[in-house]
Design an enzyme around this catalytic site. Structure first.
Site, short mmCIF file in Angstrom:
data_model
loop_
_atom_site.label_atom_id
_atom_site.label_comp_id
_atom_site.label_asym_id
_atom_site.label_seq_id
_atom_site.Cartn_x
_atom_site.Cartn_y
_atom_site.Cartn_z
N LYS A 50 0.84 -1.20 0.00
CA LYS A 50 0.00 0.00 0.00
C LYS A 50 0.87 1.26 0.00
CE LYS A 50 -3.89 -2.36 2.21
NZ LYS A 50 -4.64 -2.67 3.43
N GLN A 94 -4.34 -1.51 9.86
CA GLN A 94 -4.35 -2.82 9.21
C GLN A 94 -4.92 -3.88 10.15
OE1 GLN A 94 -3.65 -3.24 6.00
NE2 GLN A 94 -3.90 -5.46 6.01
N ASP A 117 -10.96 3.47 4.99
CA ASP A 117 -11.29 2.05 4.88
C ASP A 117 -12.81 1.84 4.85
OD1 ASP A 117 -9.54 -0.12 4.59
OD2 ASP A 117 -8.66 0.22 6.56
#
Ligand code: GUN
Length: 278
Positions: A50, A94, A117
């Protein structure tokens, strides 16, 4: 029938190129802060990818690596600090988090405008009410790839195998919002194959290598594989690609299917967050 490939790698490249162009015209670089708690090697690998793609398109990124024993309060403190940091438009935590940390508390502490997200309860609620704003990256990547190949969703029977909070459930809602008839199969589903054989679009999102075999697939179905499990150092999807490709009309490979689309959608959500800031 031999399936045609839904090429997520190529579609993601195009999205990145277009984001790069857009970012080059922005007065300030968008910024993403990534947080990893603990030593999960897969998390480190994914966050590394990412950040590398952020770099490639011109998004500033920073990484906060915290030890496994980090308390929920310390993680909340870091989030509050990043909420107030002007360089940062998006905060990525994460998953998975260590068991002693409550995910819902963490995601709801992220400033709504920095939730790239789409896991904040408010964004989840908006999705539930068919008022999509920021949606989770993997489901968004699936929809974008289907759209790219002009695969109709409206009125189709879609079966998703897997009901996770970050993939199966939000994807089901996004498909429902686009007028699909959606079935979710999970570990307690009886006669799963009977259901998957009804699918015009069949989606593997269980994280169970090669769970979906050719006998579970209708002739001509579109098959999307979200699973990525490391087996003997190789990434393996939920779909038994070699047998299913003889039955499906379209299929996503692993790797090179939904994975790169997920990353591209994270970058897109970050750029959109930066644009909303203005
Ligand atoms: N872990 C696995 N997939 C994801 C994702 O899309 N976002 C975050 N934050 N963590 C993940």
């Amino acid at each position: 029938m031999t399936a045609q490939i839904l090429d997520g790698k190529k579609a993601a490249e195009e999205i990145r190129a277009s984001l790069k162009k857009e970012i080059s015209c922005m007065p300030k670089k968008p910024g993403l802060a990534a947080i990893i708690v603990g030593d999960n090697p897969a998390s480190k690998l994914y966050v590394g990818i990412k950040r590398k793609t952020c770099d490639e398109v011109g998004i500033y990124s920073e990484l906060h690596e915290l030890p496994e024993a980090t308390s929920e309060e310390d993680l909340l403190k870091l989030i509050r600090k990043l909420n107030g940091d002007e360089k940062i438009n998006g905060i990525l935590i994460q998953l998975p988090l260590p068991k002693h940390i409550n995910e819902e508390n963490i995601f709801s502490e992220i400033a709504l405008e920095k939730d790239v997200d789409g896991f904040h309860a408010v964004n989840m609620g908006r999705l539930m009410r068919a008022e999509e704003r920021v949606v989770p990256c993997t489901p968004k990547g699936v929809i974008r790839l289907l759209e790219k190949y002009n695969i109709e969703i409206k009125g189709k029977n879609v079966v998703i195998v897997g009901r996770s909070k970050i993939v199966g459930r939000p994807l089901a809602l996004m498909l429902l919002n686009r007028d699909a008839t959606v079935t979710i199969c999970h570990t307690k589903t009886q006669n799963c194959s009977e259901k998957t054989r009804m699918a015009d679009i069949l989606i593997g999102a269980a994280g169970c290598p090669k769970l979906i075999r050719a006998d579970m697939v209708k002739d001509g179905a579109v098959v999307v594989d979200i699973g990525t499990t490391k087996v003997e150092n190789k990434l393996v999807g939920d779909v038994d690609f070699d047998s299913v490709k003889g039955k499906a009309s379209w299929i996503t490979p692993v790797p090179g299917g939904i994975g790169p689309m997920t990353v591209a959608m994270l970058l897109e959500n970050t750029v959109q967050a930066a644009k909303r800031e203005k």
